[in-house]
Design an enzyme around this catalytic site. Structure first.
Site, PDB file in Angstrom:
ATOM      1  N   CYS A 145      -9.663  -0.565   1.103  1.00 53.77           N
ATOM      2  CA  CYS A 145      -8.933   0.306   2.040  1.00 53.77           C
ATOM      3  C   CYS A 145      -9.247   1.788   1.801  1.00 53.77           C
ATOM      4  O   CYS A 145      -9.464   2.537   2.739  1.00 53.77           O
ATOM      5  CB  CYS A 145      -7.440   0.072   1.926  1.00 53.77           C
ATOM      6  SG  CYS A 145      -6.952  -1.624   2.310  1.00 53.77           S
ATOM      7  N   HIS A 146      -9.216   2.202   0.538  1.00 54.71           N
ATOM      8  CA  HIS A 146      -9.395   3.620   0.248  1.00 54.71           C
ATOM      9  C   HIS A 146     -10.399   3.882  -0.863  1.00 54.71           C
ATOM     10  O   HIS A 146     -10.565   5.018  -1.294  1.00 54.71           O
ATOM     11  CB  HIS A 146      -8.044   4.266  -0.095  1.00 54.71           C
ATOM     12  CG  HIS A 146      -7.073   4.139   1.017  1.00 54.71           C
ATOM     13  ND1 HIS A 146      -6.088   3.186   1.032  1.00 54.71           N
ATOM     14  CD2 HIS A 146      -6.970   4.800   2.182  1.00 54.71           C
ATOM     15  CE1 HIS A 146      -5.406   3.287   2.159  1.00 54.71           C
ATOM     16  NE2 HIS A 146      -5.910   4.264   2.869  1.00 54.71           N
ATOM     17  N   GLY A 147     -11.045   2.824  -1.380  1.00 51.07           N
ATOM     18  CA  GLY A 147     -12.133   3.009  -2.335  1.00 51.07           C
ATOM     19  C   GLY A 147     -11.759   3.165  -3.787  1.00 51.07           C
ATOM     20  O   GLY A 147     -12.483   3.820  -4.531  1.00 51.07           O
TER      21      GLY A 147
END
Length: 184
Positions: free
Chosen positions: A148-150
């Protein structure tokens, strides 16, 4: 023989310290009021106790012998995913070697596992950034990756890169007998 003395309210005065009928009525009324107060307060206090379904989910037992070396199982505890991973000897060695690496939240591998059970890692499977569920084996450090956000976690669940502020949470757990763990 003297006439008995009667007061204005019709009571016969007794010796000093004797209880009168009026004293008894006052004590009985006070006891009844106290009992009524407890009866009113009890439901209010009792409603603050956890519900039965919450108590049922407070602990869970799991047999880790079902998890083969190098395999991970996801179980549910209190509505949250819990990753139970039986790490290989190479993964344990890599996690211990990374103890000296630059970490956002410094924690050794030994702090995240139980003594004598180092290969078995138990972490709550929610990314500490926004609660997404990371996948294993796709991160830069051989551990978990949150697409989702790394956020990248290593094989010990420690945050190494990305926006997540903390390591994957290790829940309170203990080995109860042999390979059985009790979470919660």
């Amino acid at each position: 023989m003297a006439e008995p003395v009667v007061t204005a309210n019709g009571a016969h005065p007794g010796p000093e310290g004797d209880a009168t009928r009026r004293d008894f009525i006052h004590i009985a009324a006070g006891a009844a009021a106290a009992g009524a107060g407890v009866m009113v307060a009890w439901p209010l206090i009792n409603q603050m106790n956890p519900a039965a379904d919450t108590l049922a989910l407070s602990t869970i037992e799991f047999d880790t012998s079902k998890v083969q070396e190098g395999q991970q199982v996801v179980i549910t505890w209190q509505g949250k995913p819990v990753f139970v991973r039986n790490r290989t000897a190479a993964e344990v060695a890599k996690a211990k070697a990374d103890d000296t690496a630059s970490l956002k939240e410094p924690q050794t591998d030994a702090e995240r596992t139980k003594p004598g059970h180092e290969p078995m890692l138990v972490v709550i499977g929610s990314c500490t950034h926004l609660g997404c569920i990371p996948t294993f084996g796709t991160g830069d450090y051989g551990g978990w990756f949150c697409p989702c956000h790394g956020s990248h976690y290593d094989v010990s669940g420690r945050i190494r890169k990305g926006p997540a502020p903390a390591n994957l949470v290790v829940p309170t757990y203990e080995f109860t007998s042999g390979s059985t763990i009790k979470i919660g």
